[in-house]
Scaffold this motif. Structure first.
Motif, PDB file in Angstrom:
ATOM      1  N   LEU A 184       0.902  -1.277   0.020  1.00 49.85           N
ATOM      2  CA  LEU A 184      -0.042  -0.106   0.002  1.00 49.85           C
ATOM      3  C   LEU A 184       0.849   1.181   0.047  1.00 49.85           C
ATOM      4  N   ARG A 185       1.981   1.235   0.731  1.00 50.15           N
ATOM      5  CA  ARG A 185       3.000   2.303   0.620  1.00 50.15           C
ATOM      6  C   ARG A 185       3.530   2.528  -0.484  1.00 50.15           C
ATOM      7  N   ARG A 186       3.980   1.384  -1.397  1.00 49.64           N
ATOM      8  CA  ARG A 186       4.377   1.821  -2.825  1.00 49.64           C
ATOM      9  C   ARG A 186       3.249   2.426  -3.699  1.00 49.64           C
ATOM     10  N   LEU A 187       1.798   1.824  -3.208  1.00 46.58           N
ATOM     11  CA  LEU A 187       0.944   2.793  -4.272  1.00 46.58           C
ATOM     12  C   LEU A 187       0.480   4.012  -3.817  1.00 46.58           C
ATOM     13  N   GLY A 188       1.206   4.572  -2.634  1.00 44.86           N
ATOM     14  CA  GLY A 188       1.090   5.880  -2.170  1.00 44.86           C
ATOM     15  C   GLY A 188       0.100   6.297  -1.180  1.00 44.86           C
ATOM     16  N   ALA A 189      -0.253   5.039  -0.582  1.00 45.63           N
ATOM     17  CA  ALA A 189      -1.242   5.403   0.463  1.00 45.63           C
ATOM     18  C   ALA A 189      -0.373   5.330   2.035  1.00 45.63           C
ATOM     19  N   HIS A 190      -1.252   5.561   3.086  1.00 48.05           N
ATOM     20  CA  HIS A 190      -0.741   5.519   4.405  1.00 48.05           C
ATOM     21  C   HIS A 190      -1.327   4.303   4.937  1.00 48.05           C
ATOM     22  N   PRO A 191      -0.784   3.359   5.172  1.00 48.59           N
ATOM     23  CA  PRO A 191      -1.439   1.954   5.728  1.00 48.59           C
ATOM     24  C   PRO A 191      -1.641   2.343   7.179  1.00 48.59           C
ATOM     25  N   VAL A 192      -2.704   1.438   7.600  1.00 44.97           N
ATOM     26  CA  VAL A 192      -2.952   1.593   9.063  1.00 44.97           C
ATOM     27  C   VAL A 192      -3.658  -0.006   9.407  1.00 44.97           C
ATOM     28  N   ALA A 193      -3.241  -0.733  10.357  1.00 39.60           N
ATOM     29  CA  ALA A 193      -3.946  -1.800  10.926  1.00 39.60           C
ATOM     30  C   ALA A 193      -5.432  -1.607  11.504  1.00 39.60           C
ATOM     31  N   TYR A 194      -6.126  -2.330  10.896  1.00 35.86           N
ATOM     32  CA  TYR A 194      -7.573  -2.342  11.508  1.00 35.86           C
ATOM     33  C   TYR A 194      -7.600  -3.282  13.063  1.00 35.86           C
ATOM     34  N   GLY A 195      -8.691  -2.953  13.738  1.00 36.17           N
ATOM     35  CA  GLY A 195      -8.701  -3.493  14.966  1.00 36.17           C
ATOM     36  C   GLY A 195      -8.788  -2.591  16.009  1.00 36.17           C
ATOM     37  N   ASP A 196      -8.562  -2.730  17.500  1.00 35.29           N
ATOM     38  CA  ASP A 196      -8.808  -2.066  18.457  1.00 35.29           C
ATOM     39  C   ASP A 196      -7.839  -0.762  18.440  1.00 35.29           C
ATOM     40  N   GLY A 197      -8.443   0.322  18.740  1.00 37.82           N
ATOM     41  CA  GLY A 197      -7.647   1.528  18.650  1.00 37.82           C
ATOM     42  C   GLY A 197      -7.320   2.146  17.126  1.00 37.82           C
ATOM     43  N   LEU A 198      -8.299   1.496  16.416  1.00 39.98           N
ATOM     44  CA  LEU A 198      -8.297   2.152  15.012  1.00 39.98           C
ATOM     45  C   LEU A 198      -8.362   3.815  14.961  1.00 39.98           C
ATOM     46  N   ILE A 199      -9.364   4.301  15.750  1.00 42.27           N
ATOM     47  CA  ILE A 199      -9.510   5.762  15.534  1.00 42.27           C
ATOM     48  C   ILE A 199      -8.573   6.517  15.907  1.00 42.27           C
ATOM     49  N   GLU A 200      -7.890   6.206  17.157  1.00 38.71           N
ATOM     50  CA  GLU A 200      -6.751   6.980  17.589  1.00 38.71           C
ATOM     51  C   GLU A 200      -5.494   6.888  16.562  1.00 38.71           C
ATOM     52  N   ARG A 201      -5.288   5.712  15.866  1.00 35.41           N
ATOM     53  CA  ARG A 201      -4.161   5.472  14.727  1.00 35.41           C
ATOM     54  C   ARG A 201      -4.385   6.372  13.547  1.00 35.41           C
ATOM     55  N   ILE A 202      -5.771   6.306  13.156  1.00 34.15           N
ATOM     56  CA  ILE A 202      -6.070   7.341  11.976  1.00 34.15           C
ATOM     57  C   ILE A 202      -6.116   8.754  12.548  1.00 34.15           C
ATOM     58  N   ARG A 203      -6.256   9.249  13.596  1.00 42.38           N
ATOM     59  CA  ARG A 203      -5.991  10.475  14.079  1.00 42.38           C
ATOM     60  C   ARG A 203      -4.559  10.914  13.989  1.00 42.38           C
ATOM     61  N   GLY A 204      -3.762  10.011  14.482  1.00 41.17           N
ATOM     62  CA  GLY A 204      -2.257  10.066  14.525  1.00 41.17           C
ATOM     63  C   GLY A 204      -1.680  10.351  13.074  1.00 41.17           C
ATOM     64  N   LEU A 205      -2.241   9.492  12.192  1.00 37.95           N
ATOM     65  CA  LEU A 205      -1.722   9.616  10.567  1.00 37.95           C
ATOM     66  C   LEU A 205      -2.225  10.685  10.009  1.00 37.95           C
ATOM     67  N   ALA A 206      -3.516  11.219  10.438  1.00 38.94           N
ATOM     68  CA  ALA A 206      -4.229  12.640   9.849  1.00 38.94           C
ATOM     69  C   ALA A 206      -4.526  13.582  10.873  1.00 38.94           C
ATOM     70  N   PRO A 207      -3.819  14.307  11.480  1.00 38.23           N
ATOM     71  CA  PRO A 207      -4.147  15.260  12.504  1.00 38.23           C
ATOM     72  C   PRO A 207      -5.078  16.222  12.001  1.00 38.23           C
ATOM     73  N   ASP A 208      -5.043  16.580  10.570  1.00 41.32           N
ATOM     74  CA  ASP A 208      -5.816  17.864  10.249  1.00 41.32           C
ATOM     75  C   ASP A 208      -7.387  17.192  10.004  1.00 41.32           C
ATOM     76  N   GLY A 209      -7.596  15.958  10.033  1.00 42.08           N
ATOM     77  CA  GLY A 209      -8.935  15.405   9.975  1.00 42.08           C
ATOM     78  C   GLY A 209      -9.094  14.826   8.715  1.00 42.08           C
ATOM     79  N   ILE A 210     -10.070  14.053   8.759  1.00 43.99           N
ATOM     80  CA  ILE A 210     -10.680  13.150   7.487  1.00 43.99           C
ATOM     81  C   ILE A 210     -11.787  13.708   6.819  1.00 43.99           C
ATOM     82  N   ASP A 211     -11.802  13.738   5.366  1.00 40.65           N
ATOM     83  CA  ASP A 211     -12.930  14.464   4.510  1.00 40.65           C
ATOM     84  C   ASP A 211     -13.866  13.609   4.023  1.00 40.65           C
ATOM     85  N   ALA A 212     -13.462  12.240   3.838  1.00 42.24           N
ATOM     86  CA  ALA A 212     -14.217  11.187   3.286  1.00 42.24           C
ATOM     87  C   ALA A 212     -13.910   9.770   3.671  1.00 42.24           C
ATOM     88  N   ALA A 213     -15.040   8.741   3.519  1.00 42.24           N
ATOM     89  CA  ALA A 213     -14.565   7.560   3.979  1.00 42.24           C
ATOM     90  C   ALA A 213     -15.305   6.554   2.779  1.00 42.24           C
TER      91      ALA A 213
END
Ligand SMILES: NC(=O)c1ccc[n+]([C@@H]2O[C@H](COP(=O)([O-])OP(=O)(O)OC[C@H]3O[C@@H](n4cnc5c(N)ncnc54)[C@H](OP(=O)(O)O)[C@@H]3O)[C@@H](O)[C@H]2O)c1
Length: 289
Positions: A184-213
């Motif tokens: 996924l990194r090679r395709l240009g994405a920022h990968p994150v593991a799913y499972g407990d704590g997902l919301i916090e991990r995503i906030r850590g990767l995108a501190p300016d917020g998420i626009d769409a899902a």
């Protein structure tokens, strides 16, 4: 005569049989294609498992909605989305019925040129996932400058959504099992593991917020994470959690009752995907052959 796979009942793979049947000549507006690769999708096993109903009058049931191959014969006025179709053309087919076959007769309107950059196997897996991803990104209006979560980023639809969103200039956070993160990194994405704590991990990767899902998984975790992080529910789409999607006022797309089928956008997306693949901007990962 040509071999094809049919479901003779509803259940697991044991209900599938290989039969040898006559193949008719193509009529006006149709072409006959020697199939080189068939794309298999979750939809296929959902249909023969009985998840969508067990109507015995549908049996034996032909399976499969996409394939790639070579045109062997053309009926009159066989014009596809890219123009006239000719014998010898290497093509990808979507959306068709009974793709699990060695030879198919299909409307020319379902025939697009096989991208020269992709093998037959890759081309056979390009269009269902790709058209779904184009539709998902369109209804959530993902574009340059957006940050988007793709749930199930390593799956068939997810990999297409990742590449198309990156190509459109979006920043992509993709949930996946850790072994898929390098790809996924090679395709240009920022990968994150799913499972407990997902919301916090995503906030850590995108501190300016998420626009769409874009949810391609359908779990409560994927839906709840999307709702917690994206303020505008019209910018959250699910292709798998239909009931919860409707309850929460999300965008719900696909063939389920009440969902947006996106017939026109998906049909037009086929040539868009072929062009992107020809330009080297789209890869298809074949899990196994
Ligand atoms: N509505 C529509 O128009 C439409 C169109 C196409 C497909 N679909 C549906 O969408 C779904 C995905 O299709 P697909 O072809 O992309 O399937 P797929 O290739 O099997 O991908 C599914 C992905 O889900 C991920 N996953 C599994 N468990 C997970 C969990 N607990 N949390 C997060 N991710 C998890 C897997 O990721 P890892 O391998 O990284 O674990 C896998 O890559 C299917 O249900 C399919 O029927 C709907």
């Amino acid at each position: 005569m040509a071999l094809k796979v049919v479901a003779t009942g509803f259940g697991g793979p044991e209900v599938l049989s290989v039969v040898d049947e006559p193949v008719r000549d193509p009529g006006p507006g149709e072409v006959s294609v020697q199939v080189r690769a068939v794309g298999t999708n979750p939809m296929d096993y959902k249909v023969f498992s009985g998840a969508f109903g067990r109507d015995p009058s549908l049996l034996p049931m032909a399976l499969g909605t996409e394939a790639s191959g070579v045109v062997t014969e053309v009926g009159g006025q066989a014009e596809g989305p890219a123009g006239p179709v000719r014998a010898g053309d290497e093509v990808a087919l979507f959306r068709i019925e009974g793709a699990y076959a060695a030879q198919v007769v299909v409307p020319a309107s379902a025939v697009v040129p096989k991208p020269s950059t992709l093998s037959f196997e890759e081309s056979g897996g390009l269009l269902l996932t790709g058209c779904t991803a184009v539709h998902a990104l369109a209804v959530t209006a993902v574009g340059s400058g957006d940050t988007v979560i793709v749930h199930g980023a390593s799956g068939g639809v997810g990999l297409m959504a990742v590449q198309l969103a990156v190509h459109a200039g979006a920043r992509v956070v993709g949930t996946a099992r850790p072994s898929a993160h390098d790809y996924l990194r090679r395709l240009g994405a920022h990968p994150v593991a799913y499972g407990d704590g997902l919301i916090e991990r995503i906030r850590g990767l995108a501190p300016d917020g998420i626009d769409a899902a874009v949810d391609t998984v359908g779990t409560d975790e994927a839906i709840e994470t999307s709702v917690a992080l994206v303020s505008d529910r019209h910018r959250i789409v699910t292709i798998a959690a239909f009931k919860r999607g409707f309850e929460l006022g999300l965008r719900v797309i696909g063939g389920a009752p009440g969902a947006d089928p996106g017939t026109e956008i998906r049909s037009a997306a086929r040539m868009e995907l072929v062009k992107l693949a020809n330009a080297g901007a789209l890869r298809v990962l074949v899990a196994s052959t």
